[in-house]
Enzyme design. Structure first.
Site, PDB file in Angstrom:
ATOM      1  N   ARG A 110       0.825  -1.238   0.000  1.00  0.00           N
ATOM      2  CA  ARG A 110       0.000   0.000   0.000  1.00  0.00           C
ATOM      3  C   ARG A 110       0.846   1.269   0.000  1.00  0.00           C
ATOM      4  O   ARG A 110       0.398   2.333   0.384  1.00  0.00           O
ATOM      5  CB  ARG A 110      -0.950   0.040   1.198  1.00  0.00           C
ATOM      6  CG  ARG A 110      -1.926  -1.103   1.194  1.00  0.00           C
ATOM      7  CD  ARG A 110      -3.009  -0.930   2.221  1.00  0.00           C
ATOM      8  NE  ARG A 110      -3.886  -2.073   2.163  1.00  0.00           N
ATOM      9  CZ  ARG A 110      -3.623  -3.238   2.740  1.00  0.00           C
ATOM     10  NH1 ARG A 110      -2.521  -3.381   3.458  1.00  0.00           N
ATOM     11  NH2 ARG A 110      -4.452  -4.244   2.620  1.00  0.00           N
ATOM     12  N   LYS A 132       4.035  11.967 -10.761  1.00  0.00           N
ATOM     13  CA  LYS A 132       3.212  11.150 -11.662  1.00  0.00           C
ATOM     14  C   LYS A 132       3.986   9.888 -11.976  1.00  0.00           C
ATOM     15  O   LYS A 132       5.088   9.960 -12.524  1.00  0.00           O
ATOM     16  CB  LYS A 132       2.955  11.888 -12.976  1.00  0.00           C
ATOM     17  CG  LYS A 132       1.790  12.841 -12.941  1.00  0.00           C
ATOM     18  CD  LYS A 132       1.471  13.235 -14.376  1.00  0.00           C
ATOM     19  CE  LYS A 132       0.366  14.249 -14.450  1.00  0.00           C
ATOM     20  NZ  LYS A 132       0.123  14.670 -15.846  1.00  0.00           N
ATOM     21  N   GLU A 174      12.657  19.600 -23.307  1.00  0.00           N
ATOM     22  CA  GLU A 174      11.813  19.947 -22.150  1.00  0.00           C
ATOM     23  C   GLU A 174      12.419  21.143 -21.399  1.00  0.00           C
ATOM     24  O   GLU A 174      11.692  21.982 -20.869  1.00  0.00           O
ATOM     25  CB  GLU A 174      11.670  18.750 -21.192  1.00  0.00           C
ATOM     26  CG  GLU A 174      11.102  17.477 -21.828  1.00  0.00           C
ATOM     27  CD  GLU A 174       9.581  17.480 -22.031  1.00  0.00           C
ATOM     28  OE1 GLU A 174       8.913  18.474 -21.671  1.00  0.00           O
ATOM     29  OE2 GLU A 174       9.064  16.477 -22.575  1.00  0.00           O
ATOM     30  N   LYS A 216       9.535  23.034 -12.835  1.00  0.00           N
ATOM     31  CA  LYS A 216       8.591  21.906 -12.820  1.00  0.00           C
ATOM     32  C   LYS A 216       7.986  21.745 -11.424  1.00  0.00           C
ATOM     33  O   LYS A 216       6.782  21.566 -11.266  1.00  0.00           O
ATOM     34  CB  LYS A 216       9.298  20.616 -13.254  1.00  0.00           C
ATOM     35  CG  LYS A 216       8.484  19.353 -12.992  1.00  0.00           C
ATOM     36  CD  LYS A 216       7.854  18.760 -14.218  1.00  0.00           C
ATOM     37  CE  LYS A 216       6.821  17.685 -13.860  1.00  0.00           C
ATOM     38  NZ  LYS A 216       6.903  16.471 -14.633  1.00  0.00           N
ATOM     39  N   GLU A 226      -3.624  18.435 -11.501  1.00  0.00           N
ATOM     40  CA  GLU A 226      -3.972  18.944 -12.811  1.00  0.00           C
ATOM     41  C   GLU A 226      -5.427  19.399 -12.890  1.00  0.00           C
ATOM     42  O   GLU A 226      -6.209  18.942 -13.705  1.00  0.00           O
ATOM     43  CB  GLU A 226      -3.695  17.849 -13.860  1.00  0.00           C
ATOM     44  CG  GLU A 226      -3.355  18.434 -15.197  1.00  0.00           C
ATOM     45  CD  GLU A 226      -2.647  17.460 -16.141  1.00  0.00           C
ATOM     46  OE1 GLU A 226      -1.857  16.621 -15.666  1.00  0.00           O
ATOM     47  OE2 GLU A 226      -2.887  17.572 -17.330  1.00  0.00           O
ATOM     48  N   ARG A 231      -0.794  23.051 -14.347  1.00  0.00           N
ATOM     49  CA  ARG A 231       0.042  21.896 -14.708  1.00  0.00           C
ATOM     50  C   ARG A 231      -0.080  21.575 -16.197  1.00  0.00           C
ATOM     51  O   ARG A 231       0.872  21.100 -16.822  1.00  0.00           O
ATOM     52  CB  ARG A 231      -0.334  20.674 -13.851  1.00  0.00           C
ATOM     53  CG  ARG A 231       0.672  19.541 -13.973  1.00  0.00           C
ATOM     54  CD  ARG A 231       0.545  18.472 -12.890  1.00  0.00           C
ATOM     55  NE  ARG A 231       1.646  17.512 -13.016  1.00  0.00           N
ATOM     56  CZ  ARG A 231       2.061  16.689 -12.068  1.00  0.00           C
ATOM     57  NH1 ARG A 231       1.479  16.700 -10.894  1.00  0.00           N
ATOM     58  NH2 ARG A 231       3.066  15.864 -12.276  1.00  0.00           N
ATOM     59  N   ASN A 235       2.307  20.910 -20.955  1.00  0.00           N
ATOM     60  CA  ASN A 235       2.059  20.211 -22.207  1.00  0.00           C
ATOM     61  C   ASN A 235       2.237  21.093 -23.435  1.00  0.00           C
ATOM     62  O   ASN A 235       1.761  20.753 -24.515  1.00  0.00           O
ATOM     63  CB  ASN A 235       0.644  19.608 -22.206  1.00  0.00           C
ATOM     64  CG  ASN A 235       0.625  18.331 -21.393  1.00  0.00           C
ATOM     65  OD1 ASN A 235       1.639  17.645 -21.274  1.00  0.00           O
ATOM     66  ND2 ASN A 235      -0.516  18.025 -20.808  1.00  0.00           N
ATOM     67  N   HIS A 238       2.932  19.551 -26.742  1.00  0.00           N
ATOM     68  CA  HIS A 238       2.694  18.118 -26.591  1.00  0.00           C
ATOM     69  C   HIS A 238       1.478  17.596 -27.362  1.00  0.00           C
ATOM     70  O   HIS A 238       1.420  16.405 -27.660  1.00  0.00           O
ATOM     71  CB  HIS A 238       2.570  17.752 -25.106  1.00  0.00           C
ATOM     72  CG  HIS A 238       3.897  17.654 -24.403  1.00  0.00           C
ATOM     73  ND1 HIS A 238       4.799  18.697 -24.383  1.00  0.00           N
ATOM     74  CD2 HIS A 238       4.497  16.641 -23.713  1.00  0.00           C
ATOM     75  CE1 HIS A 238       5.874  18.324 -23.696  1.00  0.00           C
ATOM     76  NE2 HIS A 238       5.721  17.077 -23.284  1.00  0.00           N
ATOM     77  N   HIS A 242       2.252  14.314 -29.345  1.00  0.00           N
ATOM     78  CA  HIS A 242       1.625  13.004 -29.126  1.00  0.00           C
ATOM     79  C   HIS A 242       1.197  12.370 -30.449  1.00  0.00           C
ATOM     80  O   HIS A 242       1.343  11.158 -30.640  1.00  0.00           O
ATOM     81  CB  HIS A 242       0.444  13.128 -28.157  1.00  0.00           C
ATOM     82  CG  HIS A 242       0.903  13.398 -26.755  1.00  0.00           C
ATOM     83  ND1 HIS A 242       0.147  14.102 -25.832  1.00  0.00           N
ATOM     84  CD2 HIS A 242       2.057  13.095 -26.122  1.00  0.00           C
ATOM     85  CE1 HIS A 242       0.827  14.205 -24.698  1.00  0.00           C
ATOM     86  NE2 HIS A 242       1.996  13.603 -24.845  1.00  0.00           N
ATOM     87  N   HIS A 255      10.741  11.159 -27.386  1.00  0.00           N
ATOM     88  CA  HIS A 255       9.690  12.074 -26.931  1.00  0.00           C
ATOM     89  C   HIS A 255      10.103  13.536 -27.121  1.00  0.00           C
ATOM     90  O   HIS A 255       9.347  14.347 -27.658  1.00  0.00           O
ATOM     91  CB  HIS A 255       9.377  11.780 -25.464  1.00  0.00           C
ATOM     92  CG  HIS A 255       8.426  12.745 -24.843  1.00  0.00           C
ATOM     93  ND1 HIS A 255       7.102  12.820 -25.212  1.00  0.00           N
ATOM     94  CD2 HIS A 255       8.608  13.702 -23.904  1.00  0.00           C
ATOM     95  CE1 HIS A 255       6.512  13.779 -24.525  1.00  0.00           C
ATOM     96  NE2 HIS A 255       7.401  14.335 -23.716  1.00  0.00           N
TER      97      HIS A 255
END
Ligand SMILES: NC(=O)c1ccc[n+]([C@@H]2O[C@H](COP(=O)([O-])OP(=O)(O)OC[C@H]3O[C@@H](n4cnc5c(N)ncnc54)[C@H](O)[C@@H]3O)[C@@H](O)[C@H]2O)c1
Ligand SMILES: [Zn+2]
Length: 365
Positions: A110, A132, A174, A216, A226, A231, A235, A238, A242, A255
Site C-alpha cells: 500500500r 506522476k 523539455e 517543474k 492537474e 500543470r 504540455n 505536446h 503526441h 519524446h
C-alpha cells in the site's frame, strides 16, 4: 514540494539525508541494464559503506519495462526477500525506471517511499519531479498509475557524461519548454548557452538543470492533480508531439524530438491565432532551430507526413475525433496558457504546414 538536491557527487551524503528525512537506511535499488552496468557497482558500494541494507532489481532498458508483467515480477522478488513497508525504493535511471519504480513504490504494501535518482536529462528536469508514476497498457501509454510524490529527488548532472547525444537533445527540449512557458530570462540564457549545455559544460549545465527542476516543481505545487490548468501548461507542444509519437509507433522518434517539432507548431499556432507577436515568434523559432535530429528522422517522421494525417493522430482515440483538442499557447515568451476555446482544424493544419516550411528551410533532413 519534494526535496530536490542538485550536486556532484549527490550520492556522497545520502545516508545522512535519509536519516534527516526519517527514512530507514534500507533501499530496494531499481536500475535498468544500462544504469546497472554504468553506475551500479559504484553506487551499491557507496550505499553499503554508508550502512544501507540493499536489495537490487534490474529491468531491461526499454519502454516495454513499464508494464504490469515487469512490475509483477519485481513484486514477487521483493516479497521473497521479505521487503516490507520499512523499506524505500531508489529508482536509478531515466523516465522508464523512474515511472516503473514509482509505480511499484506507490502500490507495494500500500505504498513505500520512493527516492528518485535520475540519470537522463529528461528525467532530471521532468519525469523524476512531480509524482506522476505509471505503467503502460497495450491500449495506451501511462494509463495505469498513481500520484506518488518522491521523498527525495537526487540530481547529479555528472551522470549525463555517458548519455548519448540524441538523449541529451531529447531532454533539452523539455528544458527549453520551461523557458517558453514560465521564464523569458531563462529562455535567453538557454539561447545564449545552448551549445555549452548540450556539450555538458559547467556551470551552465547544472544551472539549466536546477532551474528546470525548480520550474517543474513550482508548477506541480500550484496544481498537483492537474485541476486548474497550471500543470497543463507543461504540455506546451505536446498535443502535436503526441500525434507524431503515435505515428512513429513510439519507437522511431524520441519524446523530446516530437516535443521540439510540436513546439514549433505551437509557436506558429500561437502566432496565427493572434496571441503571439511576430518578433517573439521569430525569437522562439531561432532557439528551436538549434536542435539536431539523427539523419533522416525529421524527414521521415515529420516532413513526409501529411498535415491531415498528423491532425487525425493528435486525437488520443479515433472515436474522439469529434472531441476538441486542447492546446497550450503562448501569449509572450515565458507566459503560457491553456486555450479553452475550440481551435478550427484549418488553423491547426496551417500551423503544421508553417512548421513543415520552417524545417524544410532549415535544411535539416
Ligand atoms: N512521470 C512523468 O511525469 C514523466 C514525464 C515525462 C516522461 N515520462 C516518461 O519517461 C520515459 C522516458 O524517459 P527517458 O527519456 O529518460 O528514457 P529512458 O528511461 O528510456 O532512458 C533512455 C536511454 O538512456 C539510457 N540511460 C539512462 N541513463 C543513462 C546514462 N546516464 N548514461 C547512458 N545511458 C543512460 C537508458 O538505459 C535508456 O536506454 C517515458 O516512459 C515517459 O513516459 C514520465
Ligand atoms: Zn514531455
Amino acid at each position: 514540494m519534494s526535496t530536490i538536491i542538485v550536486g556532484t557527487p549527490v550520492i556522497a551524503g545520502v545516508g545522512e539525508l535519509f536519516t534527516t528525512h526519517g527514512l530507514a537506511k534500507k533501499a530496494v535499488v531499481l536500475f535498468d541494464e544500462h544504469t546497472r552496468k554504468l553506475y551500479g557497482d559504484e553506487l551499491l558500494k557507496t550505499l553499503s559503506h554508508q550502512g544501507f541494507q540493499l536489495k537490487e532489481l534490474v529491468v531491461p532498458a526499454r519502454e516495454a519495462s513499464k508494464s504490469f508483467s515487469a512490475a509483477y515480477r519485481l513484486y514477487g522478488s521483493m516479497i521473497e526477500d521479505d521487503i516490507d513497508r520499512s523499506w524505500n525504493l531508489l529508482a536509478v535511471g531515466g523516465g522508464v525506471v523512474g515511472d516503473l519504480g514509482g509505480f511499484i513504490a506507490a502500490s507495494y504494501y500500500r505504498g513505500i517511499p520512493v527516492i528518485q535518482l535520475p540519470t537522463t536529462l529528461l528525467a532530471m528536469t521532468d519525469s523524476s519531479i512531480g509524482g506522476k508514476v505509471a505503467i503502460n497498457h497495450p491500449l495506451g501509454k501511462n494509463l495505469i498509475g498513481f500520484f506518488h510524490m518522491p521523498e527525495l529527488v537526487l540530481i547529479d548532472p555528472s551522470y549525463l557524461s555517458t548519455l548519448p547525444q540524441r538523449e541529451i537533445y531529447s531532454g533539452m527540449s523539455e528544458v527549453v519548454k520551461y523557458g517558453f512557458i514560465a521564464d523569458e530570462s531563462f529562455l535567453s540564457f538557454l539561447d545564449l548557452h545552448f551549445k555549452d549545455i548540450t556539450e555538458l559544460q559547467e556551470p551552465w549545465l547544472t544551472e539549466a538543470v536546477k532551474k528546470s527542476a525548480n520550474i517543474k516543481d513550482d508548477v506541480v505545487t500550484n496544481d498537483f492533480r492537474e485541476q486548474n490548468g497550471v500543470r497543463a501548461t507543461l504540455n506546451f507542444g505536446h498535443t502535436f508531439a503526441h500525434g507524431l509519437e503515435k505515428l512513429a509507433e513510439y519507437r522511431h522518434l524520441r519524446h523530446g524530438e516530437a516535443v521540439t517539432i510540436g513546439m514549433v507548431c505551437a509557436l506558429f499556432l500561437s502566432h496565427n491565432l493572434g496571441y503571439l507577436d511576430r518578433v517573439s515568434l521569430e525569437r522562439g523559432l531561432s532557439i528551436l532551430k538549434k536542435f539536431r535530429f539523427p539523419k533522416g528522422v525529421l524527414k521521415r517522421r515529420f516532413l513526409d507526413i501529411d498535415s491531415n494525417l498528423l491532425l487525425e493522430n493528435m486525437f488520443s482515440d479515433k472515436k474522439k475525433l469529434d472531441k476538441k483538442l486542447r492546446f497550450v499557447l503562448l501569449k509572450m515568451l515565458g507566459t503560457a496558457f491553456l486555450l479553452e476555446e475550440n481551435v478550427e482544424n484549418k488553423q491547426v493544419l496551417k500551423s503544421i504546414d508553417d512548421a513543415h516550411r520552417f524545417f524544410s528551410r532549415k535544411g535539416a533532413h
